[in-house]
Scaffold this motif. Sequence first.
Motif, PDB file in Angstrom:
ATOM      1  N   GLU A   1      46.728  39.269  46.878  1.00 22.73           N
ATOM      2  CA  GLU A   1      46.242  40.394  47.663  1.00 22.73           C
ATOM      3  C   GLU A   1      46.408  40.151  49.156  1.00 22.73           C
ATOM      4  OE1 GLU A   1      42.251  40.788  46.376  1.00 22.73           O
ATOM      5  OE2 GLU A   1      42.760  41.871  44.526  1.00 22.73           O
TER       6      GLU A   1
ATOM      7  N   ASP B   1      37.415  46.907  43.937  1.00 24.22           N
ATOM      8  CA  ASP B   1      38.650  46.548  44.632  1.00 24.22           C
ATOM      9  C   ASP B   1      39.512  47.776  44.877  1.00 24.22           C
ATOM     10  OD1 ASP B   1      38.103  43.815  44.702  1.00 24.22           O
ATOM     11  OD2 ASP B   1      38.827  43.563  42.659  1.00 24.22           O
TER      12      ASP B   1
ATOM     13  N   LYS C   1      41.525  48.977  48.186  1.00 23.72           N
ATOM     14  CA  LYS C   1      42.992  49.049  48.119  1.00 23.72           C
ATOM     15  C   LYS C   1      43.485  50.451  48.450  1.00 23.72           C
ATOM     16  CE  LYS C   1      43.619  45.427  44.651  1.00 23.72           C
ATOM     17  NZ  LYS C   1      44.025  45.157  43.263  1.00 23.72           N
TER      18      LYS C   1
END
Length: 789
Positions: A373, A764, A768
């Motif tokens: 990531e 997440d 994102k």
Amino acid sequence: MVQSENPSLGAETQDLEHGRRDSRDDSDVESRLLNNGKIYDKEKEAGINLDGEEAAPKTGKSKKKKQKSEQDRLMTAEINKLLAESPLEKNVTCGFWIFKGTFYQRFANQTAYVLLYGIVGCIFSMTYAYFNGTITTIEKRFKIPSKNTGIISVGNDISQTLVSAVLAYYAGKGHRPRWIGFGLLTIVFFCILTTAPHFLYGPGEDALALTSEFGGMPDENATMEAIEEQRSKTLCRLNGGGAECEVGEGNFAPQLLLFVAQFISGIGGSLYYTLGVSYMDDNTKKSKTPALLSLSYFLRMLGPAIGYALASFCLRLYIAPQMHPVINNKDPRWLGAWWLGWLVMGGLLSFSGVFLSMFPKELPRAVARRKVEENRRREKERLSVKSTEKERLTAELDQKTTAEAKASFQDMLKTFRRLITNKTYMCNTLSSIFYLVGYTPYWIFTPKYIEVQYRQSAATSSMVTGTVALAFSAVGVLLSGFIISRYKPRARYMAAWNVIVGFLTVAGILAYAFIGCPGNESSVIVNIHDSSLAGNTTTCNSACSCDYVRYSPVCGENNMTYISACHAGCKKLLVNSEGKKIFYDCSCIPSDETGNSTTQFKRLTSFDLSNDELSQNTSVHSQLEALANGQAMPGACPVNCWTQFVAFLAVMCGLKFVGASGRASNFLVSVRCVPEKDKTAAMGFGMTLCSMLAFIPSPIFFGWVFDRVCLVWGKTCTNKGNCWLYDPLSMRYTLNFTAAVFIAIGAIFDLGVWYYAKDLKIFDEDVKEVEMKIAQHEEEANNEKNTEI
């Protein structure tokens, strides 16, 4: 090589094969993915599709879902590639000392951790249930007053108040599994200290005298004689010889040992709860956290039921198992092996604690995911930030992170200041405190409440609270966790659900207040003669010496319940032809010589008395006069409260389900509303506040509330004893209305959480999505500049 996570917990491992098949053209796929995402977002904003027509919502949704699935496959492929190529670093190595290697490393995954963490939590919660299940035996063995037992039981809350916040801050910056292992070691020490009084002081002279090894003679009638002697003390004794006052306390040293043991267990409990959950959250995908958290909650819920079962088994064994008692476990002098279960639980905790401490500082897959990531984030930044500027920002970020990683007293104070000024966090914490205060009487007194309000047996009350209610709580926890993991609701939706849960709970508790049993509330006669007051008139039991008679209700033939046979003025006891015990010659019970005054009561007659009983120490005429007086039988008069009990049970199960469904969402909001670096400290600080403001004062407060509705107090030689009988109506209104007020205040603070959580990111995917939109807008701006040039 580091092994991958168990495929049963998600789609990452299942998608590995798809990632391998597409690995030959990953760059092309990624390029198409970015372009498709850009085009999709632009057309979505415009409200049209590529042909210029209005966009179909269903098609756009399927495209977005397909795009996300493609991203997940690419992410999984990169993570597995990184795990295969990267060397095994110290922070991801499983085990210690000689317990290292490939065999141990395969367990360094979230599946193994969640299962082991839940099992340890199950054993840990067993200790509390076992302590509650054996406390009466401990009190009897060491002559510990109930008020001292209450002080002993809050020892763990005192230690959590003192050390939770500090320990969570410092341990959160270290090797968390090792700190959890240390905490479990203290809990093992707690088990050893709790059982120490038995090994230091032995079973006791009274218990040893009842064994054949110490001269006790087996006697089949010994138990019955002991029971009859105990029951005879409940009769009205005109010439003395009735119940005597209870003597004072026993040895103080065993009580001190038990308090120190409870104090130590609070240290281990704070480390287990704060570090264990934060480690789980940091080393799993945010979308999986609710399901895994619910699974660990479920495993911990099994602990109390197993703990009570273990207590029941151990108390059936004699306190000195190697000896041969001359009495059975129905004898009131029986002392069970209360100490045995602590050795079992201590052994299980030490064994599982070693394995839990062997987990690495960070799970390998979580480290690989963060690296992938980070690489993707930096790649996106490269498109919009110059190289030199990027290096400078990266260096500053690394320097800042390194400085923040160092633990110090000044940084701890700054951390706590950040938490106190965090409005979302404080609203959530205050909400939890008021909820805990409001729920306290139901956690502690539900079995007693059911016995008092609905005349159910202790066995039925325990079964309801330990099995039926547990089942609904478990379903609520598991279902909510998997729903949150599946649908990933926004923070505000979860905060709103907590508000709904709060007001539904208030409604349910108010319903408790109106589910009463009228027959139960008017069937008890309280006729206590207090000889200490001047000017008392003579009553039906004033000469009976009932001051120190324990609460042992009897049902008079007038279908009214009396505190005891003594308080009913009953002077004699006999077993009738059907084997039932009947108290007779009761001066406080009006007699009905016509026959059966109730359908369940059969009066004694002269035919039920043997010739010996008729001629023993008295004339036949006086015996017949005694039979002419009122009569009673043991136990409270039966009252049909079954309908009300079923209604109460239905409301309670609903509240258990609804309340449990909010646990996962409440936790997610509490840990996402603070910076990542403050997560563990926030949990420790919250535990300190809850212990200081809820766990310690609330039992004292509700104990005072219960004392206000007491009808009958026991007496000791020096002081007032425990409450024997409560006013059902006053208890129902006072307890439920008071609890409802506290929970309503908690729901109001939940409204504050809902208000401040509007921009809170839980998963997440939320982060994102924002980062992708920013990167796309930056890329579009660069493309426009290039076109203009």
